[in-house]
Design a protein around this motif. Structure first.
Motif, PDB file in Angstrom:
ATOM      1  N   PRO A  81      12.063 -29.896  19.077  1.00  0.00           N
ATOM      2  CA  PRO A  81      11.776 -28.456  19.225  1.00  0.00           C
ATOM      3  C   PRO A  81      11.948 -27.483  18.019  1.00  0.00           C
ATOM      4  N   MET A  82      12.497 -27.908  16.862  1.00  0.00           N
ATOM      5  CA  MET A  82      12.586 -27.042  15.617  1.00  0.00           C
ATOM      6  C   MET A  82      11.124 -26.856  15.221  1.00  0.00           C
ATOM      7  N   HIS A  83      10.213 -27.892  15.604  1.00  0.00           N
ATOM      8  CA  HIS A  83       8.977 -27.712  14.957  1.00  0.00           C
ATOM      9  C   HIS A  83       8.419 -26.156  15.354  1.00  0.00           C
ATOM     10  N   ARG A  84       8.727 -25.568  16.087  1.00  0.00           N
ATOM     11  CA  ARG A  84       8.158 -24.208  16.257  1.00  0.00           C
ATOM     12  C   ARG A  84       8.735 -23.300  15.312  1.00  0.00           C
ATOM     13  N   GLU A  85       9.780 -23.441  14.779  1.00  0.00           N
ATOM     14  CA  GLU A  85      10.108 -22.353  13.734  1.00  0.00           C
ATOM     15  C   GLU A  85       9.998 -23.000  12.373  1.00  0.00           C
ATOM     16  N   ILE A  86       9.592 -24.274  12.138  1.00  0.00           N
ATOM     17  CA  ILE A  86       9.283 -24.798  10.841  1.00  0.00           C
ATOM     18  C   ILE A  86       7.681 -24.780  10.540  1.00  0.00           C
ATOM     19  N   ILE A  87       6.948 -25.129  11.513  1.00  0.00           N
ATOM     20  CA  ILE A  87       5.477 -25.237  11.134  1.00  0.00           C
ATOM     21  C   ILE A  87       5.040 -23.910  11.164  1.00  0.00           C
ATOM     22  N   THR A  88       4.385 -23.313   9.967  1.00  0.00           N
ATOM     23  CA  THR A  88       4.115 -21.984   9.863  1.00  0.00           C
ATOM     24  C   THR A  88       2.500 -21.894   9.419  1.00  0.00           C
ATOM     25  N   LYS A  89       1.970 -23.095   9.250  1.00  0.00           N
ATOM     26  CA  LYS A  89       0.470 -23.133   8.699  1.00  0.00           C
ATOM     27  C   LYS A  89      -0.279 -23.844   9.709  1.00  0.00           C
TER      28      LYS A  89
ATOM     29  N   HIS B  86      12.032 -21.391   6.288  1.00  0.00           N
ATOM     30  CA  HIS B  86      10.897 -22.071   6.460  1.00  0.00           C
ATOM     31  C   HIS B  86       9.701 -21.172   6.343  1.00  0.00           C
ATOM     32  N   GLY B  87      10.053 -20.062   6.927  1.00  0.00           N
ATOM     33  CA  GLY B  87       8.936 -19.011   7.081  1.00  0.00           C
ATOM     34  C   GLY B  87       7.900 -18.703   6.173  1.00  0.00           C
ATOM     35  N   ASP B  88       8.088 -18.674   4.827  1.00  0.00           N
ATOM     36  CA  ASP B  88       6.857 -18.638   3.626  1.00  0.00           C
ATOM     37  C   ASP B  88       6.705 -19.897   3.004  1.00  0.00           C
ATOM     38  N   MET B  89       7.017 -21.118   3.733  1.00  0.00           N
ATOM     39  CA  MET B  89       6.721 -22.361   2.844  1.00  0.00           C
ATOM     40  C   MET B  89       5.187 -22.933   3.119  1.00  0.00           C
ATOM     41  N   ASP B  90       4.435 -22.295   4.180  1.00  0.00           N
ATOM     42  CA  ASP B  90       3.136 -23.072   4.702  1.00  0.00           C
ATOM     43  C   ASP B  90       3.591 -24.392   4.979  1.00  0.00           C
ATOM     44  N   ILE B  91       4.296 -24.566   5.844  1.00  0.00           N
ATOM     45  CA  ILE B  91       4.436 -26.011   6.468  1.00  0.00           C
ATOM     46  C   ILE B  91       3.442 -26.401   7.522  1.00  0.00           C
ATOM     47  N   SER B  92       2.763 -27.416   7.616  1.00  0.00           N
ATOM     48  CA  SER B  92       1.797 -27.748   8.416  1.00  0.00           C
ATOM     49  C   SER B  92       2.335 -28.779   9.363  1.00  0.00           C
ATOM     50  N   LYS B  93       1.699 -29.154  10.485  1.00  0.00           N
ATOM     51  CA  LYS B  93       1.975 -30.076  11.425  1.00  0.00           C
ATOM     52  C   LYS B  93       1.976 -31.562  10.731  1.00  0.00           C
TER      53      LYS B  93
END
Length: 112
Positions: free
Chosen positions: A103-111, A63-70
């Motif tokens: 807890p996965m949100h820390r790895e998935i949200i990148t924006k 998910h690192g380069d997907m610009d996923i927001s909260k």
């Protein structure tokens, strides 16, 4: 509905809902539906205590380069809740699964 079969039934409802969701569908339409259902089933089965082992890639790199927001993450949770409701999953079991996944949100949200 219990175990891996129950989780798979929820994922078979969940993935088409994700693809159709106007807020987050863009993240899922490029994935092969069956592959995504299988990987999510394995992942949620493992998170719920097994006996499955998730064979997919770690969440951060995927998910690192997907610009996923909260907001995107929260939309996914809302769609998952819709699918669990549709499959008759009790509210307490829904909360238990969401607590394991949170807890996965820390790895998935990148924006921001």
């Amino acid at each position: 509905m219990a175990g891996m079969a129950g989780i798979r039934a929820v994922m078979e409802d969940f993935v088409p809902r994700l693809e159709a969701d106007p807020r987050i569908g863009r993240f899922f339409r490029k994935e092969g539906r069956e592959r995504l259902i299988t990987q999510l089933t394995e992942q949620l089965c493992q998170e719920s205590g097994g006996p499955c082992t998730y064979q997919g890639a770690p969440m951060g790199p995927v998910h690192g380069d997907m610009d996923i927001s909260k907001g995107d993450f929260n939309a996914l949770v809302a769609v998952l809740q819709q699918s669990m409701d549709a499959k008759g999953i009790p509210f307490s079991a829904q909360n238990g699964m969401l607590a394991r996944l949170a807890p996965m949100h820390r790895e998935i949200i990148t924006k921001d």
